[in-house]
Design a protein around this motif. Sequence first.
Motif, mmCIF file in Angstrom:
data_model
loop_
_atom_site.group_PDB
_atom_site.id
_atom_site.type_symbol
_atom_site.label_atom_id
_atom_site.label_comp_id
_atom_site.label_asym_id
_atom_site.label_seq_id
_atom_site.Cartn_x
_atom_site.Cartn_y
_atom_site.Cartn_z
ATOM 1 N N ALA A 80 9.917 -35.094 12.117
ATOM 2 C CA ALA A 80 9.333 -33.874 11.507
ATOM 3 C C ALA A 80 8.876 -33.022 12.671
ATOM 4 N N CYS A 81 7.902 -33.492 13.475
ATOM 5 C CA CYS A 81 7.229 -32.775 14.539
ATOM 6 C C CYS A 81 8.252 -31.950 15.514
ATOM 7 N N ALA A 82 9.365 -32.785 15.873
ATOM 8 C CA ALA A 82 10.223 -32.372 16.634
ATOM 9 C C ALA A 82 11.091 -31.167 16.033
ATOM 10 N N ALA A 83 11.366 -31.380 14.765
ATOM 11 C CA ALA A 83 12.056 -30.253 14.049
ATOM 12 C C ALA A 83 11.071 -28.977 14.053
ATOM 13 N N THR A 84 9.735 -29.274 13.745
ATOM 14 C CA THR A 84 8.751 -28.146 13.732
ATOM 15 C C THR A 84 8.806 -27.350 14.728
ATOM 16 N N ILE A 85 8.685 -28.027 16.169
ATOM 17 C CA ILE A 85 8.671 -27.118 17.251
ATOM 18 C C ILE A 85 9.947 -26.532 17.603
ATOM 19 N N VAL A 86 11.092 -27.099 17.387
ATOM 20 C CA VAL A 86 12.480 -26.449 17.562
ATOM 21 C C VAL A 86 12.531 -25.274 16.549
ATOM 22 N N SER A 87 12.346 -25.397 15.431
ATOM 23 C CA SER A 87 12.517 -24.409 14.214
ATOM 24 C C SER A 87 11.523 -23.242 14.542
ATOM 25 N N THR A 88 10.335 -23.575 14.979
ATOM 26 C CA THR A 88 9.218 -22.427 15.081
ATOM 27 C C THR A 88 9.726 -21.585 16.483
ATOM 28 N N LEU A 89 10.115 -22.421 17.430
ATOM 29 C CA LEU A 89 10.604 -21.543 18.570
ATOM 30 C C LEU A 89 11.891 -20.746 18.381
ATOM 31 N N ALA A 90 12.810 -21.335 17.831
ATOM 32 C CA ALA A 90 13.918 -20.673 17.088
ATOM 33 C C ALA A 90 13.687 -19.371 16.468
ATOM 34 N N GLU A 91 12.841 -19.528 15.591
ATOM 35 C CA GLU A 91 12.233 -18.454 14.740
ATOM 36 C C GLU A 91 11.633 -16.974 15.458
ATOM 37 N N LEU A 92 10.785 -17.588 16.573
ATOM 38 C CA LEU A 92 9.984 -16.683 17.167
ATOM 39 C C LEU A 92 10.973 -15.941 18.271
ATOM 40 N N SER A 93 10.906 -14.697 18.689
ATOM 41 C CA SER A 93 11.378 -13.991 19.566
ATOM 42 C C SER A 93 10.633 -14.613 20.959
ATOM 43 N N PRO A 94 11.467 -14.812 22.232
ATOM 44 C CA PRO A 94 10.977 -15.231 23.295
ATOM 45 C C PRO A 94 9.770 -14.389 23.762
ATOM 46 N N ASP A 95 9.459 -13.096 23.254
ATOM 47 C CA ASP A 95 8.543 -12.315 23.663
ATOM 48 C C ASP A 95 7.219 -12.287 22.826
ATOM 49 N N HIS A 96 7.452 -13.130 21.830
ATOM 50 C CA HIS A 96 6.333 -13.102 20.635
ATOM 51 C C HIS A 96 4.916 -13.527 21.446
ATOM 52 N N PRO A 97 3.989 -12.640 21.129
ATOM 53 C CA PRO A 97 2.690 -12.947 21.776
ATOM 54 C C PRO A 97 2.259 -14.535 21.329
ATOM 55 N N SER A 98 1.632 -15.156 22.213
ATOM 56 C CA SER A 98 1.487 -16.558 22.095
ATOM 57 C C SER A 98 0.309 -17.106 22.926
ATOM 58 N N TRP A 99 -0.314 -18.083 22.555
ATOM 59 C CA TRP A 99 -1.534 -18.465 23.445
ATOM 60 C C TRP A 99 -1.012 -19.516 24.352
ATOM 61 N N SER A 100 -1.264 -19.614 25.383
ATOM 62 C CA SER A 100 -1.015 -20.815 26.422
ATOM 63 C C SER A 100 -2.184 -21.139 27.261
ATOM 64 N N PHE A 101 -2.305 -22.361 27.558
ATOM 65 C CA PHE A 101 -3.299 -22.693 28.744
ATOM 66 C C PHE A 101 -3.366 -22.424 30.158
ATOM 67 N N SER A 102 -2.186 -21.503 30.294
ATOM 68 C CA SER A 102 -2.011 -21.132 31.713
ATOM 69 C C SER A 102 -2.859 -19.594 31.713
ATOM 70 N N ALA A 103 -3.338 -19.513 32.990
ATOM 71 C CA ALA A 103 -4.071 -18.130 33.264
ATOM 72 C C ALA A 103 -3.109 -16.922 33.724
ATOM 73 N N ASP A 104 -1.864 -17.207 33.753
ATOM 74 C CA ASP A 104 -0.921 -16.249 34.216
ATOM 75 C C ASP A 104 -0.561 -15.466 32.793
ATOM 76 N N PRO A 105 -0.702 -14.364 33.023
ATOM 77 C CA PRO A 105 -0.531 -13.317 31.791
ATOM 78 C C PRO A 105 1.067 -13.271 31.304
ATOM 79 N N ALA A 106 1.798 -13.716 32.328
ATOM 80 C CA ALA A 106 3.316 -13.767 31.806
ATOM 81 C C ALA A 106 3.745 -14.966 31.237
ATOM 82 N N HIS A 107 2.638 -15.955 31.044
ATOM 83 C CA HIS A 107 3.101 -17.298 30.280
ATOM 84 C C HIS A 107 2.336 -17.127 28.740
ATOM 85 N N ARG A 108 2.043 -15.854 28.309
ATOM 86 C CA ARG A 108 1.463 -15.679 27.122
ATOM 87 C C ARG A 108 2.356 -15.166 26.017
ATOM 88 N N THR A 109 3.597 -15.880 26.111
ATOM 89 C CA THR A 109 4.613 -15.573 24.929
ATOM 90 C C THR A 109 5.214 -16.792 24.798
#
Length: 259
Positions: A80-109
């Motif tokens: 169920a967890c694997a299905a959640t991450i795969v389906s979530t990322l499939a539904e979101l555009s790669p450019d969808h604004p996201s939080w990440s632990f990286s300080a690089d602004p390019a990684h916030r999608t």
Amino acid sequence: MHDDHALAALGTATAAMLATVRTTDPAATVPACPGWTVTDLVDHLGRVHLWAAHSARQGAPPDPYPRRDRSQPLADWYAACAATIVSTLAELSPDHPSWSFSADPAHRTARFWRRRQLHETTVHHVDALQAAGRLPVSGLVGDLPGLTAEDAADGVAEVFEVMAPRSLVRHAGLQPLDVIPAPAPIALCCTDVDASWTVRLVEGAVVLASGVAEGAVARVSGPATQLYLALWHRADPAELSVDGDQAAARALLGAALVP
């Protein structure tokens, strides 16, 4: 790595992990994670999937951190967890604004999470295979089912683009060179795919450049999968060849580049 390929590869990696979980003793010990059993490993990876899915979609990490539903069989819960991450990322555009632990602004999608979760899953699938006795912990790893040499090479780059900078933050109380011992440039070369880089710590920051720099003091070479997993301390670094400054190269290979 192309966004669509990263998503497809993540689906392959989670499916492979699930198949291994279903056929492995949950009490088996995980060689690369002292004190962990396969149950602990799956608990960790499943919760990371849920954490990443929330961070990608909502633009903030979940609070509280996800917990395992212990009423479900371990493998079913992971599915169920694997299905959640795969389906979530499939539904979101790669450019969808996201939080990440990286300080690089390019990684916030959401693009960041496609790649990051692929490598997170791949490394922990290696852990599960080693716990099951189906993958060696010494010698050459060889091929890893579902992982191409190109994907492994991307994993080498991701270590220095994402995980090593994170290690500097996690170990902020130490001198940067004590965490990433690369005061002089060191080259990393894949022998089975056209990919190479030079890494160096410059003013406390990890700098990764494509190719072998003229001033590199050492060159570490090997199959992409071996190099990738050695940086994650899941494969034997002695199987990699080193030209030049042996001490500098071995210090980098033994460093805490990843959690």
